[in-house]
Design a protein around this motif. Structure first.
Motif, PDB file in Angstrom:
ATOM      1  N   ILE A   2       0.708  -1.266  -0.027  1.00  0.00           N
ATOM      2  CA  ILE A   2      -0.194   0.004  -0.029  1.00  0.00           C
ATOM      3  C   ILE A   2       0.878   1.143  -0.029  1.00  0.00           C
ATOM      4  N   ILE A   3       0.639   2.130  -1.135  1.00  0.00           N
ATOM      5  CA  ILE A   3       1.654   3.210  -1.088  1.00  0.00           C
ATOM      6  C   ILE A   3       0.680   4.511  -1.100  1.00  0.00           C
ATOM      7  N   THR A   4       0.961   5.467  -0.215  1.00  0.00           N
ATOM      8  CA  THR A   4      -0.149   6.582  -0.035  1.00  0.00           C
ATOM      9  C   THR A   4       0.772   7.745  -0.295  1.00  0.00           C
ATOM     10  N   GLU A   5       0.470   8.691  -1.186  1.00  0.00           N
ATOM     11  CA  GLU A   5       0.948   9.896  -1.336  1.00  0.00           C
ATOM     12  C   GLU A   5       0.206  11.184  -0.784  1.00  0.00           C
ATOM     13  N   VAL A   6       0.940  11.872   0.139  1.00  0.00           N
ATOM     14  CA  VAL A   6       0.131  12.837   0.785  1.00  0.00           C
ATOM     15  C   VAL A   6       0.867  14.133   0.316  1.00  0.00           C
ATOM     16  N   LEU A  88       6.525   1.213   6.783  1.00  0.00           N
ATOM     17  CA  LEU A  88       6.011   0.898   7.889  1.00  0.00           C
ATOM     18  C   LEU A  88       5.640  -0.611   7.999  1.00  0.00           C
ATOM     19  N   GLN A  89       6.488  -1.301   8.829  1.00  0.00           N
ATOM     20  CA  GLN A  89       6.272  -2.864   8.630  1.00  0.00           C
ATOM     21  C   GLN A  89       5.193  -3.137   9.903  1.00  0.00           C
ATOM     22  N   ASP A  90       4.150  -3.628   9.703  1.00  0.00           N
ATOM     23  CA  ASP A  90       3.351  -3.937  10.918  1.00  0.00           C
ATOM     24  C   ASP A  90       2.141  -4.577  10.441  1.00  0.00           C
ATOM     25  N   LYS A  91       1.378  -5.311  11.327  1.00  0.00           N
ATOM     26  CA  LYS A  91       0.141  -5.657  10.998  1.00  0.00           C
ATOM     27  C   LYS A  91      -0.977  -4.685  10.838  1.00  0.00           C
ATOM     28  N   GLY A  92      -0.919  -3.739  11.967  1.00  0.00           N
ATOM     29  CA  GLY A  92      -1.845  -2.386  11.686  1.00  0.00           C
ATOM     30  C   GLY A  92      -2.111  -1.624  10.736  1.00  0.00           C
ATOM     31  N   VAL A 121       4.623   3.634   2.800  1.00  0.00           N
ATOM     32  CA  VAL A 121       4.817   2.400   2.149  1.00  0.00           C
ATOM     33  C   VAL A 121       4.603   1.325   3.255  1.00  0.00           C
ATOM     34  N   HIS A 122       3.158   0.549   3.263  1.00  0.00           N
ATOM     35  CA  HIS A 122       2.865  -0.347   4.253  1.00  0.00           C
ATOM     36  C   HIS A 122       3.585  -1.765   3.860  1.00  0.00           C
ATOM     37  N   LEU A 123       4.337  -2.223   4.494  1.00  0.00           N
ATOM     38  CA  LEU A 123       5.353  -3.558   4.300  1.00  0.00           C
ATOM     39  C   LEU A 123       4.431  -4.710   4.945  1.00  0.00           C
ATOM     40  N   PRO A 124       4.664  -5.864   4.399  1.00  0.00           N
ATOM     41  CA  PRO A 124       4.206  -6.904   5.102  1.00  0.00           C
ATOM     42  C   PRO A 124       4.525  -7.257   6.447  1.00  0.00           C
ATOM     43  N   THR A 131      10.438 -15.520   8.846  1.00  0.00           N
ATOM     44  CA  THR A 131      10.731 -14.383   8.885  1.00  0.00           C
ATOM     45  C   THR A 131      11.892 -13.791   7.819  1.00  0.00           C
ATOM     46  N   LYS A 132      12.905 -14.798   7.515  1.00  0.00           N
ATOM     47  CA  LYS A 132      14.018 -14.358   6.709  1.00  0.00           C
ATOM     48  C   LYS A 132      13.546 -14.157   5.320  1.00  0.00           C
ATOM     49  N   GLU A 133      12.463 -15.080   4.808  1.00  0.00           N
ATOM     50  CA  GLU A 133      12.051 -14.853   3.508  1.00  0.00           C
ATOM     51  C   GLU A 133      11.366 -13.542   3.506  1.00  0.00           C
ATOM     52  N   SER A 134      10.287 -13.382   4.493  1.00  0.00           N
ATOM     53  CA  SER A 134       9.694 -12.119   4.504  1.00  0.00           C
ATOM     54  C   SER A 134      10.324 -10.786   4.309  1.00  0.00           C
ATOM     55  N   LEU A 135      11.556 -10.850   5.114  1.00  0.00           N
ATOM     56  CA  LEU A 135      12.354  -9.660   5.062  1.00  0.00           C
ATOM     57  C   LEU A 135      13.175  -9.446   3.758  1.00  0.00           C
ATOM     58  N   LEU A 136      13.340 -10.398   2.921  1.00  0.00           N
ATOM     59  CA  LEU A 136      14.002 -10.544   1.726  1.00  0.00           C
ATOM     60  C   LEU A 136      12.969  -9.877   0.754  1.00  0.00           C
ATOM     61  N   LYS A 137      11.831 -10.234   0.718  1.00  0.00           N
ATOM     62  CA  LYS A 137      10.719  -9.623  -0.103  1.00  0.00           C
ATOM     63  C   LYS A 137      10.703  -8.078   0.457  1.00  0.00           C
ATOM     64  N   ASN A 138      10.391  -7.756   1.749  1.00  0.00           N
ATOM     65  CA  ASN A 138      10.313  -6.496   1.967  1.00  0.00           C
ATOM     66  C   ASN A 138      11.401  -5.641   1.547  1.00  0.00           C
ATOM     67  N   ASP A 139      12.699  -6.237   1.697  1.00  0.00           N
ATOM     68  CA  ASP A 139      13.857  -5.470   1.239  1.00  0.00           C
ATOM     69  C   ASP A 139      13.836  -5.195  -0.288  1.00  0.00           C
TER      70      ASP A 139
END
Length: 413
Positions: A2-6, A88-92, A121-124, A131-139
């Motif tokens: 999710i990307i937001t431009e304000v 922002l990397q969070d569930k919220g 940018v809302h990261l998963p 965790t390792k695979e998710s961090l690689l995707k976020n990177d």
């Protein structure tokens, strides 16, 4: 993703954008006191201390308060680019209106460099075994977003954080005076190192120091360790004297070895030896006074040290390799056996309650060193003799030729 431009458009666009960014990031920390945060810029503005001369640079892993975080962000954003990237990397949820954009169309975003903006940018969320695979995707996502800014030559300030930590480590309050390390559920062991016996002069300053692991004394078939009675702070040293040339340590005992009274006396003297051109501290005698009798051991032959040093010896004995010798064959000292272990004494140039450098009784050439040297010399001698014998061997200079005349050897001789 999710990307937001304000975009902030007002009479004072720059001020409102800066205030919005500051309030938005600080609001993340309103509920959780300790959340990881990583901040950088396209040109390295935040990392330059010259832009924040009044702030101390936080160390990696340092915990800062909300007020300190606001000061850092205010100073950083005032000198850094006002185009802010918030990862922002969070569930919220972000808590602001969001526009869903396909990652494939990310490069089609056109940024207006003349106006400050906030791109969130809302990261998963990452947790568990993946965790390792998710961090690689976020990177990879972060890299795609930064490449967009780089391709359009837009300066940016990036912040990577979350609403709350993924794992909370409970803090245990530490009471004053208590250790924070691992410990067993038992009473702490007491130190086995005993402080030395200290005798003060008339001015109240230390002048004689004595320490020993054991002070074994045997008399009439009975043995007692005299050290346990003096290193517990209750030693009676009445009668001790010390000055520039003479020191006399007197230790008084009661009811030991079936004796009503016993005095252990160490007599030390400072003597100048012209050969070494220095003063030496010599323990002349060790005296035992008991029930009206005296036993005198001469100690000057082995207990000595430079006057500015202390004397130390692992074993001071009157039995084996004696350093304590009875004064005569008829002296009462022949009825006694003394054995001091880890013995150390200093009677001159005492500057405090700690010993000076120790002059040890063990010589440089110990019996083991002598044995090794003699054995090595013997082996070298045998090797040299063998080489000499080999070099003296001579071969024949003439040999019998089967095709020529035989060699005749006269038999008459």
């Amino acid at each position: 993703m999710i990307i937001t431009e304000v975009g902030m458009r007002c009479r004072s666009i720059s001020t409102m954008a800066f205030t919005s960014v500051l309030l938005f990031i600080c609001s993340i920390y309103s509920c959780y006191a300790q959340v990881p945060l990583l901040m950088w810029t396209s040109g390295g503005y935040v990392t330059r201390l010259s832009n924040m001369p009044h702030l101390a640079q936080p160390a990696a892993g340092q915990t800062v308060s909300g007020g300190q975080l606001a000061s850092y962000l205010k100073s950083a954003l005032s000198g850094a680019p006002h185009n802010v990237l918030l990862f922002l990397q969070d569930k919220g949820e972000l808590g602001i209106p969001a526009v869903h954009i396909d990652p494939n169309t990310l490069k089609e975003i056109k940024l207006n460099t003349s106006q400050p903006s906030l791109l969130a940018v809302h990261l998963p969320y990452t947790a568990g075994v993946q965790t390792k695979e998710s961090l690689l995707k976020n990177d990879a996502i972060i890299g795609e977003v930064l490449n967009v800014f780089k391709s359009q030559d837009v300066p940016y300030t990036a912040v990577y954080t979350g609403l709350k930590p993924s794992r909370v480590i409970e803090e245990t309050p530490v009471m004053p005076g208590r250790s924070v390390g691992r410990s067993l559920l038992q009473a702490p062991p007491q130190s086995s190192v005993k402080p030395p016996l200290v005798v003060n002069n008339t001015a109240g300053r230390p002048c004689i120091l004595l320490w020993a692991d054991t002070l074994l004394a045997s008399y009439s078939g009975k043995q007692d360790d005299l050290a346990i009675h003096i290193f517990n702070g209750s030693a009676d040293t009445a009668g001790s004297v010390c000055n520039e040339t003479l020191s006399r340590l007197v230790i008084n005992y009661q009811n030991v070895l079936d004796l009503r009274s016993l005095r252990l006396i160490f007599s030390m003297r400072k003597i100048f030896f012209p050969v070494s051109a220095r003063n030496w501290s010599v323990v002349e005698q060790v005296v035992l006074e008991y029930d009206g009798q005296r036993a005198i051991f001469n100690a000057s032959g082995g207990i000595y040290s430079p006057a500015e040093y202390s004397f130390h010896c692992q074993s001071v004995s009157s039995i084996q390799s004696p350093l304590l010798v009875p004064r005569s064959a008829t002296d009462n000292a022949n009825q006694w056996k003394l054995s001091f272990t880890d013995f150390q004494i200093q009677g001159f140039n005492v500057t405090g309650e700690d010993f000076s450098y120790a002059s040890d009784c063990a010589g440089f050439f110990t019996p083991g060193i002598w044995m090794g040297l003699l054995t090595s010399l013997l082996m070298v001698f045998i090797l040299t003799y063998g080489l000499h014998m080999i070099m003296q061997l001579r071969t024949m200079d003439r040999f019998d030729d089967p095709k020529g005349p035989a060699i005749s050897v006269p038999q008459s001789e």
